[in-house]
Design a protein around this motif. Structure first.
Motif, PDB file in Angstrom:
ATOM      1  N   ASN A   1       4.631  -3.484   5.051  1.00 43.41           N
ATOM      2  CA  ASN A   1       3.667  -3.462   3.940  1.00 43.41           C
ATOM      3  C   ASN A   1       4.412  -2.175   3.611  1.00 43.41           C
ATOM      4  OD1 ASN A   1       1.677  -2.266   2.648  1.00 43.41           O
ATOM      5  ND2 ASN A   1       0.403  -1.568   4.575  1.00 43.41           N
ATOM      6  N   ILE A   2       4.323  -2.743   2.068  1.00 44.52           N
ATOM      7  CA  ILE A   2       5.231  -1.101   1.211  1.00 44.52           C
ATOM      8  C   ILE A   2       3.794  -0.742   0.201  1.00 44.52           C
ATOM      9  CG2 ILE A   2       7.731  -1.838   1.452  1.00 44.52           C
ATOM     10  CD1 ILE A   2       7.925  -2.959  -0.856  1.00 44.52           C
ATOM     11  N   GLY A   3       2.631  -2.167   0.260  1.00 42.32           N
ATOM     12  CA  GLY A   3       1.955  -1.428  -0.269  1.00 42.32           C
ATOM     13  C   GLY A   3       1.390  -0.643  -0.106  1.00 42.32           C
ATOM     14  N   ALA A   4       1.631   0.122   0.791  1.00 42.29           N
ATOM     15  CA  ALA A   4       0.673   2.027   0.668  1.00 42.29           C
ATOM     16  C   ALA A   4      -0.008   2.760  -0.135  1.00 42.29           C
ATOM     17  CB  ALA A   4       1.087   2.753   2.078  1.00 42.29           C
ATOM     18  N   GLU A   5       0.662   2.331  -1.020  1.00 45.78           N
ATOM     19  CA  GLU A   5       0.235   2.854  -2.217  1.00 45.78           C
ATOM     20  C   GLU A   5      -1.093   2.611  -3.548  1.00 45.78           C
ATOM     21  OE1 GLU A   5       1.948   5.998  -3.776  1.00 45.78           O
ATOM     22  OE2 GLU A   5       1.429   6.609  -5.786  1.00 45.78           O
ATOM     23  N   GLY A   6      -1.167   1.826  -2.980  1.00 49.22           N
ATOM     24  CA  GLY A   6      -2.407   0.678  -4.313  1.00 49.22           C
ATOM     25  C   GLY A   6      -3.317   0.639  -2.813  1.00 49.22           C
ATOM     26  N   GLN A   7      -3.938   0.496  -1.473  1.00 48.14           N
ATOM     27  CA  GLN A   7      -4.388   0.998  -0.730  1.00 48.14           C
ATOM     28  C   GLN A   7      -4.948   1.871  -0.705  1.00 48.14           C
ATOM     29  OE1 GLN A   7      -1.563  -0.396   3.119  1.00 48.14           O
ATOM     30  NE2 GLN A   7      -1.657  -2.022   1.636  1.00 48.14           N
TER      31      GLN A   7
ATOM     32  N   LEU B   1       3.853  -4.766  -2.775  1.00 41.04           N
ATOM     33  CA  LEU B   1       5.018  -3.976  -3.978  1.00 41.04           C
ATOM     34  C   LEU B   1       3.809  -3.996  -5.112  1.00 41.04           C
ATOM     35  CD1 LEU B   1       6.925  -2.125  -5.041  1.00 41.04           C
ATOM     36  CD2 LEU B   1       7.927  -3.669  -5.240  1.00 41.04           C
ATOM     37  N   LEU B   2       3.558  -5.339  -5.798  1.00 47.15           N
ATOM     38  CA  LEU B   2       3.143  -5.768  -7.189  1.00 47.15           C
ATOM     39  C   LEU B   2       1.696  -5.088  -7.122  1.00 47.15           C
ATOM     40  CD1 LEU B   2       4.834  -9.087  -7.693  1.00 47.15           C
ATOM     41  CD2 LEU B   2       5.266  -7.593  -8.573  1.00 47.15           C
ATOM     42  N   LEU B   3       0.928  -5.281  -6.262  1.00 42.90           N
ATOM     43  CA  LEU B   3      -0.872  -4.871  -5.940  1.00 42.90           C
ATOM     44  C   LEU B   3      -0.557  -3.330  -6.032  1.00 42.90           C
ATOM     45  CD1 LEU B   3      -2.258  -6.923  -3.034  1.00 42.90           C
ATOM     46  CD2 LEU B   3      -2.417  -7.426  -5.778  1.00 42.90           C
ATOM     47  N   ASN B   4      -0.102  -2.493  -5.632  1.00 34.22           N
ATOM     48  CA  ASN B   4       0.520  -1.333  -5.991  1.00 34.22           C
ATOM     49  C   ASN B   4      -0.262  -1.240  -7.555  1.00 34.22           C
ATOM     50  OD1 ASN B   4       0.787  -0.772  -3.535  1.00 34.22           O
ATOM     51  ND2 ASN B   4       2.861  -0.203  -3.924  1.00 34.22           N
ATOM     52  N   SER B   5       0.729  -2.041  -8.280  1.00 36.04           N
ATOM     53  CA  SER B   5       0.912  -1.559  -9.827  1.00 36.04           C
ATOM     54  C   SER B   5      -0.423  -2.141 -10.600  1.00 36.04           C
ATOM     55  CB  SER B   5       2.436  -1.847 -10.198  1.00 36.04           C
ATOM     56  OG  SER B   5       2.859  -1.977  -9.986  1.00 36.04           O
ATOM     57  N   VAL B   6      -1.026  -2.871  -9.643  1.00 35.66           N
ATOM     58  CA  VAL B   6      -2.627  -3.660  -9.914  1.00 35.66           C
ATOM     59  C   VAL B   6      -3.602  -2.390  -9.384  1.00 35.66           C
ATOM     60  CG1 VAL B   6      -4.276  -5.075  -9.644  1.00 35.66           C
ATOM     61  CG2 VAL B   6      -1.546  -5.587  -9.474  1.00 35.66           C
ATOM     62  N   ALA B   7      -2.682  -1.705  -8.054  1.00 34.77           N
ATOM     63  CA  ALA B   7      -4.527  -0.451  -8.139  1.00 34.77           C
ATOM     64  C   ALA B   7      -4.488   0.161  -8.957  1.00 34.77           C
ATOM     65  CB  ALA B   7      -3.618  -0.275  -6.467  1.00 34.77           C
ATOM     66  N   LEU B   8      -3.366   1.145  -9.164  1.00 36.63           N
ATOM     67  CA  LEU B   8      -3.035   1.805 -10.423  1.00 36.63           C
ATOM     68  C   LEU B   8      -3.503   1.859 -11.631  1.00 36.63           C
ATOM     69  CD1 LEU B   8      -1.814   4.323 -10.075  1.00 36.63           C
ATOM     70  CD2 LEU B   8       0.775   3.811 -11.166  1.00 36.63           C
ATOM     71  N   LEU B   9      -3.390  -0.022 -12.834  1.00 38.13           N
ATOM     72  CA  LEU B   9      -3.821   0.020 -13.574  1.00 38.13           C
ATOM     73  C   LEU B   9      -5.380  -0.365 -13.496  1.00 38.13           C
ATOM     74  CD1 LEU B   9      -1.188  -3.069 -14.458  1.00 38.13           C
ATOM     75  CD2 LEU B   9      -2.053  -0.709 -16.107  1.00 38.13           C
TER      76      LEU B   9
ATOM     77  N   ASN C   1       2.040   8.842  -2.625  1.00 34.97           N
ATOM     78  CA  ASN C   1       2.242   9.408  -1.045  1.00 34.97           C
ATOM     79  C   ASN C   1       2.168   8.337   0.114  1.00 34.97           C
ATOM     80  OD1 ASN C   1       1.957  12.243  -0.420  1.00 34.97           O
ATOM     81  ND2 ASN C   1      -0.248  12.404  -1.634  1.00 34.97           N
ATOM     82  N   GLY C   2       1.798   7.211  -0.622  1.00 33.86           N
ATOM     83  CA  GLY C   2       2.432   5.666  -0.349  1.00 33.86           C
ATOM     84  C   GLY C   2       3.565   5.260   0.124  1.00 33.86           C
ATOM     85  N   TYR C   3       4.394   5.421  -1.413  1.00 37.16           N
ATOM     86  CA  TYR C   3       5.666   5.425  -0.673  1.00 37.16           C
ATOM     87  C   TYR C   3       6.690   6.480   0.042  1.00 37.16           C
ATOM     88  CZ  TYR C   3       5.631   2.562  -4.184  1.00 37.16           C
ATOM     89  OH  TYR C   3       5.083   1.760  -5.552  1.00 37.16           O
ATOM     90  N   THR C   4       6.357   7.619   0.502  1.00 44.80           N
ATOM     91  CA  THR C   4       6.600   8.914   1.055  1.00 44.80           C
ATOM     92  C   THR C   4       5.990   7.985   2.369  1.00 44.80           C
ATOM     93  OG1 THR C   4       6.396  10.088  -0.605  1.00 44.80           O
ATOM     94  CG2 THR C   4       6.813  11.215   1.343  1.00 44.80           C
TER      95      THR C   4
END
Lengths: 315, 351
Positions: free
Chosen positions: B86-92, B150-158, B278-281
């Motif tokens: 899971n590298i989508g912690a940022e989006g979550q 990963l891609l869902l991180n960008s979607v969440a930010l948008l 923080n998700g990436y960190t």
């Protein structure tokens, strides 16, 4: 409504589409070549950012020193920075065989942080953003024809569409090197047994990819904007990651994906300036959502390179 | 001639030393940048490491900075241990923050005893929802989750940006930020007049629960088995898909809590910089912590120190504050490389 249907609007839209797509073409072709060798380089977002910064900083310093070819010095410096990051990625994932996605994200974090640090060191904390005189747009058809604006593009845009894409396709699918590169990404054990140097080939793919990614970033700072800001890449690298899958690891289809996204992006920008209230974020999210949907539909048949994400070790 | 990597596990006593060695090596590497800006590296590292721990106020600040990292670090650790990348912690995190805001805006006049559990549950559910599609795609279609999360991180930010520019735009200031959540939805402070809030306790509870689940329950055993080798686990009769799905959803939910904690404990409205990476960190936290709950806890606190320290280094020595980020990124890569020593012996051969 008549504003939108006019030819000028359409011509302007096509011209803007090509501009928006340019950095994506560089990045996508770079990532296609890298992934075809079996390496997912998630460093792309950071490498594009570093390319934009290093290109700008070198050009700005050279311009201040009165060097005539300062933009080319900037571009060269950007490419070198991309090569260095690709080497680091190679050291981590090819030589040491570490986890590709964590390494790639680490490269993105590192390249981003280094750029921001470097920007402060080189330009201080002045409130005025430094800028340079950017690459001019070429005008092969003059200014008077109806379609002139479409061809009034930066040299790097011509390079992206007329050199990077065809050359990338040709190298991947019509040369021995490309065959080796793909076989290393498909089945490294077999490639090794056939006498192909897996490590060297993967490094080569990473280096080509890193140079292209950095050039794509430098296009933004050296041509389109003539400046550098922390929001300059703003997820374009991640868009490329999506486009690579959407393009099923083919540079030509990658270009089409970049044009499609460039078109949507340019259109929403234009509609906004014309006063249409639309949640443009929904349009910007399309490449990601379409890619995820495409993956879900392709399912188990998704055309991932066989050795995607797998390190290779000679036992 | 070349680098030679052989399977040869390091002795047990050596393993806890790996993060410490990684930290030392990272500081050695990054001191070149400190020298570049003509500052003294030893002085800089004093400000980085000692200054944040030198006063009560700054120690509290370290804990405040660590709070979201404890949660995202726990989220990533849990997923990675279970074999879900899971590298989508940022989006979550963003999904959790959005849900917390949506609930918090409706809590006027509701007792905190109802409001706070609702926000926590809502944020957890939103984080789970954000990882659901990648998790299902992995389990049902064998599609790699790295790119999808990963891609869902960008979607969440948008998505957050669409809300802030649309329905949630602050009607008074017109800034792209949501209105303030109800007072009853704000996390109580642990120490009066400080920024330390209930989220820190929540994070510690999560770490303890995670430790318990991973090392004291049958499910934890199955999870680790799946993480190490799905094929072997399947052979042993473990329901691999179910286990993966639960690890992924729990990870997403915990990352969602980080979003709840930042909205309800620090900002009180949604902004698009609510995460600040923080998700990436969290991936750095999990890696530095050796995919161990206590390790992740220590790593999050350490990174909290570095984060706080980068401010004081910048104030005292004029070193750009981004040096902190350079150190953290370098630390991630160095730790990753050094973890190799845990399983392999690296040597230089002259053949």
């Amino acid at each position: 409504m008549s504003d939108i249907l006019s030819t000028t609007f359409l011509v302007g839209l096509i011209a803007a589409t090509l501009r928006v797509a340019t950095p994506l073409v560089f990045g996508t072709v770079g990532e296609v070549i890298t992934e075809r060798a079996g390496i997912l380089n998630l460093g792309i977002e950071g490498i594009m950012f570093l390319g934009a910064f290093v290109g700008f900083a070198a050009a700005a310093k050279a311009e201040a020193a009165g060097v005539a070819g300062y933009l080319w010095i900037g571009l060269l410096a950007a490419v070198v920075s991309g090569l260095l990051m690709a080497l680091l990625m190679g050291l981590l994932t090819v030589t040491l065989g570490l986890n590709q996605h964590v390494s790639g994200l680490g490269i993105t974090l590192l390249a981003t942080a280094l750029s921001l640090f470097g920007f402060r060191v080189v330009f201080g904390e002045s409130s005025v953003l430094p800028s340079i005189d950017p690459f001019p747009q070429l005008a092969p058809l003059g200014k008077d024809l109806l379609i002139s604006p479409i061809f009034a593009q930066y040299l790097l845009t011509y390079v992206a569409f007329l050199v990077v894409v065809p050359l990338g396709w040709w190298v991947l699918f019509r040369t021995n090197f490309g065959l080796n590169l793909r076989s290393v990404g498909e089945n490294p054990e077999a490639a090794d047994a056939a006498g192909i140097n897996v490590f060297r080939t993967r490094y080569a793919a990473l280096l080509i990819g890193g140079a292209l990614m950095a050039a794509g970033g430098a296009f933004l700072s050296l041509a389109q904007l003539g400046a550098f800001s922390p929001g300059i890449i703003a997820g374009r690298g991640w868009v490329c990651i999506a486009l690579v899958i959407f393009a099923r690891w083919n540079p030509v289809r990658g270009m089409l994906g970049a044009l499609l996204f460039g078109g949507v992006f340019a259109l929403q920008l234009r509609l906004q300036t014309l006063g249409f209230a639309l949640p443009y974020e929904v349009l910007l999210a399309l490449p990601y959502l379409v890619t995820i949907a495409a993956l879900a539909i392709a399912g188990r048949n998704a055309a991932y390179p066989g050795a995607y994400l797998k390190p290779y070790r000679r036992e | 001639m070349g680098l030679k990597i052989e399977r040869n596990p390091a002795p047990v006593w050596f393993r806890p030393l790996i993060p410490l060695l990684a930290i030392a090596l990272t500081f050695a590497i990054t001191s070149t940048l400190v020298l570049l800006v003509k500052a003294n590296p030893l002085q800089a590292y004093y400000y980085f490491l000692a200054e944040p721990l030198s006063s009560r106020v700054s120690i509290i600040e370290v804990l405040v900075k660590s709070t979201p990292l404890l949660l995202t670090g726990a989220a990533v650790t849990f997923a990675f241990v279970g074999g879900f990348w899971n590298i989508g912690a940022e989006g979550q995190l963003l999904a959790g923050a959005t849900a917390a805001t949506a609930i918090g805006l409706q809590m006027d006049g509701v007792s905190p005893l109802i409001a706070l559990p609702l926000m926590i549950a809502g944020g957890f559910a939103a984080g789970m929802a954000w990882v659901l599609i990648p998790a299902l795609m992995r389990v049902k279609l064998a599609i790699d989750e790295v790119v999808t999360t990963l891609l869902l991180n960008s979607v969440a930010l948008l998505g957050v940006s669409a809300l802030l520019n649309g329905p949630w735009r602050d009607p008074i200031s017109q800034w792209p930020q949501s209105p303030e959540i109800a007072a009853s939805a704000m996390f109580p402070k642990l120490i009066p007049r400080s920024r330390l809030h209930l989220g820190f306790v929540l994070a510690i509870v999560i770490i303890v629960v995670m430790w318990f689940v991973l090392s004291r329950t049958a499910f934890g055993l199955r999870m680790r088995a799946v993480g190490m080798s799905p094929d072997a686990a399947r052979f042993a009769g473990i329901k691999v898909e179910r286990t993966l799905l639960i690890s992924a959803l729990a990870s997403g939910g915990i990352a969602g809590l980080a979003g709840v904690s930042e909205v309800a404990g620090i900002h009180f409205h949604l902004i698009d910089a609510i995460s600040g990476g923080n998700g990436y960190t969290g991936i750095i936290v999990a890696t530095l912590g050796g995919l161990n709950p206590w390790g992740a806890g220590l790593a999050a606190l350490f990174i909290g120190v570095i984060d706080t320290g980068s401010q004081s280094v910048s104030r005292a020595l004029g070193v750009p504050v981004y040096l902190g980020d350079v150190i953290l990124a370098t630390l991630l890569l160095v730790t990753l490389a050094m973890l190799l020593l845990q399983r392999y012996r690296v040597s230089w051969s002259r053949e």
